[in-house]
Design an enzyme around this catalytic site. Structure first.
Site, PDB file in Angstrom:
ATOM      1  N   ARG A 197      -3.787  97.841 149.048  1.00  0.00           N
ATOM      2  CA  ARG A 197      -5.017  97.834 148.222  1.00  0.00           C
ATOM      3  C   ARG A 197      -5.801  96.534 148.441  1.00  0.00           C
ATOM      4  NH1 ARG A 197      -3.055 102.181 147.968  1.00  0.00           N
ATOM      5  NH2 ARG A 197      -2.508 103.363 146.092  1.00  0.00           N
ATOM      6  N   SER A 240      -6.231 104.237 138.560  1.00  0.00           N
ATOM      7  CA  SER A 240      -5.166 103.292 138.186  1.00  0.00           C
ATOM      8  C   SER A 240      -5.807 101.976 137.773  1.00  0.00           C
ATOM      9  CB  SER A 240      -4.247 103.033 139.381  1.00  0.00           C
ATOM     10  OG  SER A 240      -3.725 104.238 139.849  1.00  0.00           O
ATOM     11  N   GLU A 269      -6.396  96.432 139.112  1.00  0.00           N
ATOM     12  CA  GLU A 269      -6.869  96.900 140.422  1.00  0.00           C
ATOM     13  C   GLU A 269      -8.380  97.135 140.342  1.00  0.00           C
ATOM     14  OE1 GLU A 269      -4.606  99.979 142.630  1.00  0.00           O
ATOM     15  OE2 GLU A 269      -6.484 101.120 142.644  1.00  0.00           O
TER      16      GLU A 269
END
Ligand code: FAD
Ligand code: NAP
Length: 346
Positions: free
Chosen positions: A160, A228, A325
């Site tokens: 990520r 998320s 995130e």
């Protein structure tokens, strides 16, 4: 200072009530030149579909929405080379590839967002990360004032993560991504839900991923969310051993050498936080890693309180600090300092 208030609630999928000065559309690469010398995330915020952004309060600047479309592919002996402009919708792009007999990205079905945003956090799901197929990322360099091409290695992809979140943060407006997709297709079916499929076709994987995601994840059109909210922590193996001693069921997966990825959603769930809410902002009932805006009346301050509460409770129980995130924005742009969170709560 008085601000002209234009609602940006519909420009981010979490749909908090927030405003900005103006919405500016960019339809050609030439239009980008007007932004030379400015910084994305500070002087303006560029938005694709806003599925990884949360505006916690009014942003004192412009929202820039690129509208640069187009996609095409050519064949070499062994590969398909696919060129896609930044504003194409990710899921529709994956679906189009399948329609053209180009397989490999099917595990990434139904991820919201644009093609241009995909390299930034190296989007991933069900065992596939987009970096696997990226050949070149083209971006407009705001400092230099011209377009630059970056090959896959130079993008420094990680979990990520990419160069666009570090050295090039705020300076690179991605205009086009070129994918190289081998004609020899290898299915990736190691995640629960896909492992049960018997010699699946790419289309069967695509359909199954859609089915699992629709059963588990809230559709942002119906229930505001940004996917998320926290990253899965990657912790040193020594810390993992200590955690496993008292939590033998902790889901964990090998990461880079010496480190292990643990499931953030499981940590939150173990703290009995599923369904926990502060006013209209809640931990999703079906997936603890997703925070939701239940009525679209939620406030940024409620979200900040909820995030801090989750971080504190998880830290007290497991000694693990969860990091967002999702990218959060306030009056003056992207929020990276915790002091900004305190200002919002004050
Ligand atoms: P935005 O949210 O609009 O922007 C995100 C950031 O990138 C901002 O800082 C913005 O300024 C910058 N940016 C956007 N476009 C450009 C560009 N062209 N050039 C430079 N900077 C740009 N992510 C995963 O990795 N895997 C998943 O499985 C996944 N599932 C999700 C499920 C749901 C329900 C939701 C809501 C989100 C999910 N996400 C997932 C997160 C999100 O979809 C991805 O991060 C996506 O790539 C964001 O695209 P976007 O166009 O909405 O970006
Ligand atoms: P899940 O299947 O409940 O698994 C929980 C976590 O464990 C996942 O986040 C995944 O990490 C990891 N995991 C599970 N099986 C694994 C395996 N075989 N090998 C390595 N890691 C494994 O997760 P979920 O929430 O339903 O999500 C399913 C997939 O969709 C995941 O890949 C997830 O990343 C993706 N997704 C992402 C977002 C987002 O906003 N980023 C939102 C929804 C779904 P990884 O996350 O590293 O894969």
């Amino acid at each position: 200072m008085a601000y002209k208030l234009i609602s940006i609630q519909q420009f981010h999928t979490f749909q908090l009530q927030a405003n900005a000065d103006r919405i500016v559309d960019l339809s050609t690469v030439d239009d980008l030149k007007a932004l030379k010398g400015k910084r994305n995330g500070v002087d303006f915020v560029l938005i694709g579909q806003g599925s990884n952004c949360v505006f916690l309060e009014d942003f004192h600047g412009d929202i820039v929405v690129p509208r640069i479309f187009g996609k095409d592919f050519k064949e070499t002996l062994n590969d398909y080379v696919v060129e896609v402009y930044a504003s194409e919708a990710w899921h529709q792009f994956v679906s189009w590839l399948l329609d053209n007999g180009i397989y490999g990205l099917e595990n990434l079905a139904l991820i919201p967002g644009t093609v241009g945003a995909a390299p930034i956090q190296n989007i991933g799901a069900y065992g596939v990360e987009v970096e696997r197929f990226i050949e070149t990322v083209y971006y407009y360099d705001l400092d230099a004032g011209y377009e630059v091409a970056l090959n896959r290695e130079a993008c420094k992809f990680g979990y990520r993560d990419s160069i666009f979140k570090h050295e090039l943060k705020g300076n690179a407006l991605i205009t086009k991504v070129v994918f190289r997709i081998p004609k020899t297709w290898q299915p990736v079916c190691n995640y629960a839900g896909l492992a049960e499929l018997n010699r699946p076709t790419a289309k069967q994987i695509f359909d199954r991923v859609i089915e699992i995601r629709q059963a588990k994840l809230p559709n942002p059109v119906e229930l505001g969310n940004a996917g998320s909210f926290f990253k899965n922590p990657i912790i040193p193996n020594q810390q993992l051993e200590n955690l496993l001693a008292s939590n033998p069921d902790l889901p964990c997966y090998p990461a880079i050498e010496g480190y292990t990825k643990i499931a953030a959603g499981w940590l939150i769930d173990q703290c009995q936080l599923k369904g926990f809410n502060i006013n209209d902002i809640a931990v999703h009932d079906k997936q603890a890693l997703v925070l939701v805006n239940r009525t679209n009346n939620g406030l940024g301050t409620d979200l900040v309180r909820l995030v801090k509460h989750i971080q504190e409770v998880v830290y007290q129980k497991f000694g693990v600090k969860l990091q967002p995130e999702v990218r959060c924005f306030g009056h003056h742009g992207e929020i990276v300092e915790s002091s900004e969170w305190e200002r919002i709560l004050a």
